[in-house]
Enzyme design. Sequence first.
Site, PDB file in Angstrom:
ATOM      1  N   ASN A   9       0.880  -1.171   0.000  1.00 52.14           N
ATOM      2  CA  ASN A   9       0.000   0.000   0.000  1.00 52.14           C
ATOM      3  C   ASN A   9       0.916   1.219   0.000  1.00 52.14           C
ATOM      4  OD1 ASN A   9      -1.827   2.029   0.468  1.00 52.14           O
ATOM      5  ND2 ASN A   9      -2.263   1.442   2.586  1.00 52.14           N
ATOM      6  N   LYS A  11       0.236   4.272  -0.351  1.00 48.73           N
ATOM      7  CA  LYS A  11      -0.350   5.508   0.184  1.00 48.73           C
ATOM      8  C   LYS A  11      -0.050   6.666  -0.767  1.00 48.73           C
ATOM      9  CE  LYS A  11      -0.003   3.338   4.634  1.00 48.73           C
ATOM     10  NZ  LYS A  11       0.066   3.448   6.083  1.00 48.73           N
ATOM     11  N   HIS A  94      -9.435   1.606   4.726  1.00 48.29           N
ATOM     12  CA  HIS A  94      -8.169   1.760   5.446  1.00 48.29           C
ATOM     13  C   HIS A  94      -8.356   2.729   6.609  1.00 48.29           C
ATOM     14  CE1 HIS A  94      -4.044   2.835   6.358  1.00 48.29           C
ATOM     15  NE2 HIS A  94      -3.707   1.692   5.789  1.00 48.29           N
ATOM     16  N   GLU A  96      -6.653   5.071   7.666  1.00 48.68           N
ATOM     17  CA  GLU A  96      -6.389   6.480   7.338  1.00 48.68           C
ATOM     18  C   GLU A  96      -7.603   7.107   6.662  1.00 48.68           C
ATOM     19  OE1 GLU A  96      -2.713   5.754   5.296  1.00 48.68           O
ATOM     20  OE2 GLU A  96      -1.810   5.176   7.196  1.00 48.68           O
ATOM     21  N   GLU A 166      -5.683  -4.759  10.498  1.00 43.45           N
ATOM     22  CA  GLU A 166      -4.655  -3.754  10.726  1.00 43.45           C
ATOM     23  C   GLU A 166      -4.926  -3.020  12.041  1.00 43.45           C
ATOM     24  OE1 GLU A 166      -2.526  -2.689   6.862  1.00 43.45           O
ATOM     25  OE2 GLU A 166      -4.154  -1.261   7.107  1.00 43.45           O
ATOM     26  N   GLY A 172       2.336   2.354  10.611  1.00 42.26           N
ATOM     27  CA  GLY A 172       3.296   3.443  10.432  1.00 42.26           C
ATOM     28  C   GLY A 172       4.001   3.858  11.711  1.00 42.26           C
ATOM     29  N   SER A 212       3.224  -2.155  10.192  1.00 40.82           N
ATOM     30  CA  SER A 212       4.674  -2.259  10.414  1.00 40.82           C
ATOM     31  C   SER A 212       5.225  -3.651  10.116  1.00 40.82           C
ATOM     32  CB  SER A 212       5.038  -1.816  11.836  1.00 40.82           C
ATOM     33  OG  SER A 212       4.613  -0.483  12.057  1.00 40.82           O
TER      34      SER A 212
END
Length: 250
Positions: A9, A11, A94, A96, A166, A172, A212
Amino acid sequence: MRKPIIAGNWKMNKTPDEARELVSALVPMVKDADCDVVVCVPAVDFAAVKEAVAGTNVKLGAQNVHFAKSGAYTGELSADMLKACGVEYVVIGHSERRQYFGETDKTVNQRVLAAVEAGLIPLLCVGELKDERENSYTNAIVEYQTLIGLNGLSGDQVKDVVVAYEPVWAIGTGLVATDEQANETIGVIRGAIERKYGKNVSDAVRIQYGGSMNPGNVKGLMSQPEIDGGLIGGASLKAPDFTAVVMYNK
Ligand code: PGA
């Protein structure tokens, strides 16, 4: 047996030239991968990446999709548009998107339905926040997000969806769920799918871990029986690192 699937991904990273360079380096290094390999890239990179992966085992993915067929939705892309660009997979829900762009379980579900209808494979992301884990809500959160995300699909359609577990606190941050934590929570997700859709569906659906994941921890995570792959952010931006993750069993 479920075939593992490892997806990058990217991003909001990589111009088309940078994307071409990264994928051209990646393709020869992962050609003997035993897992499905996907790169989920910004829409501006679709054309460059489509060309660079043509005829290879690396598949093109997107990072979001709108639920409407077409219409007055400035800035959005429909599932048919993604298909027409050679996209096969799409990240949906996701954290985010949920955190920064106000996406809800309802719209995540609508996006999943639109993607499946168009023949795209959703990578449906679910996961708990740090304080939710600390307060023992993890199982309730991931069960709810998974079942509402899949709502309206038939069992046969659910079999082909990929779920990405996730934990938000691991994305991250360099913090990674332990192998056992990831395995246990993915087992909870699979259990919820089994209760609603039956064992032949829950046995077939692939559930990734994300957060991660990197060359140093991939082997341990992938040795867990419930974990069927990874959704990789930071470590997917460099060809050697992503290769090391994809070729974890070599
Ligand atoms: P990370 O991102 O690997 O950089 O933690 C994972 C993701 O957001 O999918």
